[in-house]
Design a protein around this motif. Structure first.
Motif, PDB file in Angstrom:
ATOM      1  N   THR A 134      72.168   8.431  41.872  1.00 28.54           N
ATOM      2  CA  THR A 134      70.794   8.392  42.304  1.00 28.54           C
ATOM      3  C   THR A 134      70.023   7.638  41.199  1.00 28.54           C
ATOM      4  O   THR A 134      69.089   6.786  41.066  1.00 28.54           O
ATOM      5  N   VAL A 135      70.595   7.723  39.926  1.00 24.16           N
ATOM      6  CA  VAL A 135      70.329   7.026  38.660  1.00 24.16           C
ATOM      7  C   VAL A 135      70.703   5.468  39.103  1.00 24.16           C
ATOM      8  O   VAL A 135      69.929   4.628  38.901  1.00 24.16           O
ATOM      9  N   ALA A 136      71.900   5.152  39.558  1.00 25.06           N
ATOM     10  CA  ALA A 136      72.214   3.921  39.886  1.00 25.06           C
ATOM     11  C   ALA A 136      71.177   3.217  40.874  1.00 25.06           C
ATOM     12  O   ALA A 136      70.903   2.015  40.711  1.00 25.06           O
ATOM     13  N   ARG A 137      70.626   3.908  41.840  1.00 23.49           N
ATOM     14  CA  ARG A 137      69.817   3.404  42.700  1.00 23.49           C
ATOM     15  C   ARG A 137      68.368   3.243  42.129  1.00 23.49           C
ATOM     16  O   ARG A 137      67.759   2.168  42.582  1.00 23.49           O
ATOM     17  N   ARG A 138      68.051   4.097  41.231  1.00 25.51           N
ATOM     18  CA  ARG A 138      66.813   3.730  40.413  1.00 25.51           C
ATOM     19  C   ARG A 138      67.056   2.469  39.510  1.00 25.51           C
ATOM     20  O   ARG A 138      66.299   1.756  39.443  1.00 25.51           O
ATOM     21  N   ALA A 139      68.201   2.159  38.753  1.00 25.85           N
ATOM     22  CA  ALA A 139      68.352   0.985  38.138  1.00 25.85           C
ATOM     23  C   ALA A 139      68.210  -0.015  38.822  1.00 25.85           C
ATOM     24  O   ALA A 139      67.994  -1.325  38.703  1.00 25.85           O
ATOM     25  N   GLU A 140      68.859  -0.022  40.229  1.00 27.37           N
ATOM     26  CA  GLU A 140      68.893  -1.283  41.251  1.00 27.37           C
ATOM     27  C   GLU A 140      67.509  -1.546  41.627  1.00 27.37           C
ATOM     28  O   GLU A 140      66.988  -2.917  41.349  1.00 27.37           O
ATOM     29  N   ARG A 141      66.650  -0.376  42.087  1.00 28.19           N
ATOM     30  CA  ARG A 141      65.226  -0.757  42.491  1.00 28.19           C
ATOM     31  C   ARG A 141      64.580  -1.482  41.102  1.00 28.19           C
ATOM     32  O   ARG A 141      63.732  -2.374  41.372  1.00 28.19           O
ATOM     33  N   LEU A 142      64.771  -1.054  40.005  1.00 25.11           N
ATOM     34  CA  LEU A 142      64.045  -1.620  38.595  1.00 25.11           C
ATOM     35  C   LEU A 142      64.544  -2.971  38.463  1.00 25.11           C
ATOM     36  O   LEU A 142      63.626  -3.599  38.368  1.00 25.11           O
ATOM     37  N   THR A 143      65.740  -3.394  38.803  1.00 24.55           N
ATOM     38  CA  THR A 143      66.270  -4.766  38.592  1.00 24.55           C
ATOM     39  C   THR A 143      65.770  -5.531  39.700  1.00 24.55           C
ATOM     40  O   THR A 143      65.379  -6.511  39.261  1.00 24.55           O
ATOM     41  N   VAL A 144      65.673  -4.969  40.847  1.00 23.41           N
ATOM     42  CA  VAL A 144      65.253  -5.833  42.003  1.00 23.41           C
ATOM     43  C   VAL A 144      63.892  -6.227  41.719  1.00 23.41           C
ATOM     44  O   VAL A 144      63.272  -7.284  41.852  1.00 23.41           O
ATOM     45  N   GLU A 145      62.965  -5.289  41.462  1.00 15.97           N
ATOM     46  CA  GLU A 145      61.645  -5.285  40.818  1.00 15.97           C
ATOM     47  C   GLU A 145      61.456  -6.617  39.931  1.00 15.97           C
ATOM     48  O   GLU A 145      60.542  -7.289  39.885  1.00 15.97           O
TER      49      GLU A 145
END
Length: 190
Positions: A134-145
């Motif tokens: 779940t933290v990896a998904r958050r990091a991904e969302r932030l990086t995509v943003e």
């Protein structure tokens, strides 16, 4: 080589920090939040390793090193100037993504197909791997943003996407090859 003689510098006391190219930005800047979240993920992986051994521990160790590569990549915004840099900036590369894919395929080969969503949990290692997911998904969302506003290495985005998948499959593997997965029962408590 990194040499840290003094841990506090007081340069961030006004709420700013330096990126890898020396540019000063607010500590709440999206780029800082993205690589800070990858650092948070690395700490979560460190906790998961307390419950891992053998090849899983070795794979998690590789991931921790990759996450430092990712942080170095994300903290250096000027990709178009990489060739002019005094030292070549460290960037995540496709072979790191491909390694994750091979490891996912190898772990997934021993698992039965899912017929239900699973709840995060099971044994301690699996539960910690789900936190990592779940933290990896958050990091991904932030990086995509971030990538919608600034230049971001697309291999870094792909790495984070595969990494969350890796954690999901590794959690299932840790749960006795999926046999001890905790299945979601829709509407069970109505």
């Amino acid at each position: 080589m990194v040499v840290l003689n003094k841990i506090y510098t007081k340069t961030g006391d006004a709420g700013e920090t330096a990126l890898g190219n020396g540019t000063r930005v607010a500590k709440h800047a999206l780029r800082v939040t993205a690589y800070g979240t990858s650092d948070e993920l690395n700490s979560c992986v460190g906790v998961a390793r307390l419950h891992a051994d053998g090849e899983v521990d070795a794979a998690l160790s590789r991931i921790q090193n990759d996450l430092f590569d990712l942080g170095a990549d994300l903290c250096r915004p000027d990709m178009e100037q990489d060739s002019d840099a005094e030292y070549p900036p460290l960037r995540v590369i496709d072979s790191q993504v491909e390694r994750l894919e091979r490891e996912i395929d190898a772990m997934n080969a021993g698992l039965e197909p899912l017929r239900s969503f699973i709840l995060p949990g099971g044994n301690a290692l699996a539960a910690h791997l789900h936190i990592c997911r779940t933290v990896a998904r958050r990091a991904e969302r932030l990086t995509v943003e971030l990538a919608t506003l600034e230049t971001v290495n697309q291999a870094a985005v792909k790495y984070l996407n595969r990494l969350s998948d890796w954690f999901f499959v590794a959690a299932r593997t840790a749960n006795n090859g999926g046999k001890d997965d905790v299945l979601w029962v829709p509407g069970a408590n109505r």
